[in-house]
Design an enzyme around this catalytic site. Structure first.
Site, mmCIF file in Angstrom:
data_model
loop_
_atom_site.group_PDB
_atom_site.id
_atom_site.type_symbol
_atom_site.label_atom_id
_atom_site.label_comp_id
_atom_site.label_asym_id
_atom_site.label_seq_id
_atom_site.Cartn_x
_atom_site.Cartn_y
_atom_site.Cartn_z
ATOM 1 N N HIS A 152 15.447 63.252 20.949
ATOM 2 C CA HIS A 152 15.185 64.423 21.808
ATOM 3 C C HIS A 152 14.210 65.400 21.169
ATOM 4 O O HIS A 152 14.258 66.599 21.432
ATOM 5 C CB HIS A 152 16.463 65.183 22.161
ATOM 6 N N SER A 273 -14.452 71.683 16.175
ATOM 7 C CA SER A 273 -14.675 72.415 17.420
ATOM 8 C C SER A 273 -16.031 73.098 17.351
ATOM 9 O O SER A 273 -16.457 73.533 16.281
ATOM 10 C CB SER A 273 -13.572 73.454 17.587
ATOM 11 N N LYS A 279 -10.949 74.190 13.131
ATOM 12 C CA LYS A 279 -10.312 73.062 13.801
ATOM 13 C C LYS A 279 -10.615 71.693 13.184
ATOM 14 O O LYS A 279 -11.714 71.433 12.724
ATOM 15 C CB LYS A 279 -10.723 73.030 15.293
ATOM 16 N N GLU A 286 -5.972 60.873 20.465
ATOM 17 C CA GLU A 286 -5.879 61.369 21.851
ATOM 18 C C GLU A 286 -6.595 60.436 22.825
ATOM 19 O O GLU A 286 -6.098 60.155 23.919
ATOM 20 C CB GLU A 286 -6.486 62.769 21.947
#
Ligand code: ARG
Length: 452
Positions: A152, A273, A279, A286
């Site tokens: 969970h 970025s 970043k 992804e």
């Protein structure tokens, strides 16, 4: 090729709409390979004279050279790879007009596609084995690193990072088995099924099957030209594989966040970025996760194409390859990049452990400790649950408690309770078969090596 029956030529836009050259040209070499086996069989059975068969074979070899050298410019007007090759062959060698004896494009398409898919799946199989190999190496490298195990998305119990990698070994190994099933189901020879019903001519289907390294000829000519299960088998493998990839990527993306921070991704696999200088984004993971839907989509596309198609061949089937190629390209690229990323992924041992020390993930260990002291598990669960609640209220962790405090809440506790209160001890003691205990993971590493 069929002008005998027609008074008018096909309209130009219909030609454009119905051609499949743009999808099937990549199978040109496999198509020639299939034709070479077919012509050899025609020669051996006496359907062609030996020298005729030889001349046609020589012509096919020449076409093959042109294809390999990139000199063959096929024409959409000839609809597909099969007609283009036959037409070129007949230009080079007029006897080419005899090649299509006892053959239809229906059994030819199926043969060519199976041959091509077999080549691609064998390459993919090699890639998948490399991925499995990297998972084993990572399991060895990270055996002694302890990370939080989650259910969970809540800290559940400490686990060995090696155990985590081996979980993916299991999943991807099942994918390898599914891939092998797809390889097996494609490996029967359609040649000789003809358009749908076989042939009146005395062909030798065993021979072409052997020449093309198929396990056997297919047993029912109707099924042979209607069947695309060998493709759905691939797509199912690919979809489940990508779901595994997606879930793995999601873990790594999460554990790479500043909040978890125990996974370090190699710089070469990340992007920055354009605006935020700090970043470092996990784009490879992804994008892999993002491609999963396309691969599942190709499975669904084919299933819907097949649903309701009457026995036997229908032109709808020509649309079967578009998604197949797209899926193969995607899966191949994902296997490759993910393997090199995983080879270079690092785990920050201290941060992984620091995350654990804030939590109460040793609660089960304490309850099981009490079970060994004779406390019924339900009662032990209640006691440790209450103690955890009390600790949370008082902002204490289990490690902050003195023996007196332990005894206050759990009278059965002895001094030895303090010894089990470390995540390393917890992992070490989970020694059931298949559990996360270090010695178990070592056994499973050896098993995985043997299996692979
Ligand atoms: N280009 C077609 C394909 O790839 C050839 C089908 C030939 N069969 C037919 N009945 N028109 O499927």
């Amino acid at each position: 090729m069929w002008h005998g029956r027609f008074k008018k030529d096909m309209a130009a836009d219909v030609l454009d709409f119905t051609q499949s050259l743009d999808i099937d040209w990549r199978m040109a070499e496999c198509d020639i390979k299939g034709s070479l086996a077919h012509v050899k069989m025609l020669g051996a059975t006496g359907l062609l004279k030996a020298d005729e068969a030889e001349k046609i074979a020589l012509g096919l070899e020449k076409v093959l050279e042109e294809v390999k050298a990139g000199k063959f410019i096929p024409s959409k007007n000839l609809e597909d790879v099969h007609m283009n090759i036959e037409a070129r062959l007949t230009e080079i060698e007029p006897l080419g007009a005899k090649l299509h004896t006892a053959r239809s494009r229906n059994d030819q398409v199926a043969t060519t596609t199976r041959l091509y898919l077999r080549e691609r799946l064998k390459i993919l199989r090699g890639g998948l084995k490399n991925l499995l190999q990297v998972l084993i190496s990572n399991a060895e490298k990270h055996l002694n690193i302890i990370i939080p195990g989650y259910t969970h998305m809540q800290q559940a119990q400490p686990i060995s990072m090696g155990h985590y990698w081996l979980a993916w070994f299991e999943a991807f190994y099942r994918d390898l088995e599914r891939l092998d099933f797809a390889l097996k189901s494609l490996n029967e020879s359609p040649l000789g099924a003809g358009a749908l019903a076989g042939s009146t001519l005395p062909i030798d289907r065993e021979m072409t099957s052997k020449l093309l390294d198929f396990d056997c000829p297919t047993r029912n000519s109707l099924d042979t030209v209607a069947n695309r299960d060998y493709m759905t088998d691939y797509h199912y493998f690919a979809s489940v594989f990508m779901i595994h990839v997606s879930r793995l990527c999601n873990d790594l993306i999460t554990w790479n966040t500043q909040e978890f921070a125990f996974i370090i991704l190699p710089d070469e696999f990340c992007t920055g970025s354009s605006m935020m200088p700090q970043k470092k984004n996990p784009d490879v993971l992804e994008i892999s996760r993002g491609k999963t839907g396309q691969v599942i989509g190709h499975l669904i596309d084919l299933l819907i194409n097949l649903k309701g198609l009457p026995m036997t061949y229908n032109r709808d089937l020509q649309e079967d390859k578009r998604g197949l190629w797209a899926s193969l390209d995607t899966v191949e690229s994902v296997v490759k990049i993910l393997t090199s990323l995983l080879e270079n992924v690092e785990v920050d041992e201290k941060l992984a452990l620091a995350g654990l020390e804030k939590g109460y993930s040793l609660a089960t260990d304490i309850a099981e400790y009490l079970v060994l002291k004779g406390v019924p598990f339900r009662e032990a669960h209640l006691k440790v649950g209450k103690l955890t609640g009390w600790c949370i209220e008082n902002k204490l962790s289990f490690n902050d408690l003195s023996l007196e405090q332990w005894r206050e809440h759990i009278p059965e506790a002895d001094e030895d309770i303090l010894k089990i209160l470390s995540p390393r001890e917890s992992v070490n003691r989970r020694n059931t078969y298949g559990g996360t205990g270090f010695s178990q993971v070592k056994i499973q590493i050896q098993n995985a090596k043997r299996q692979l």
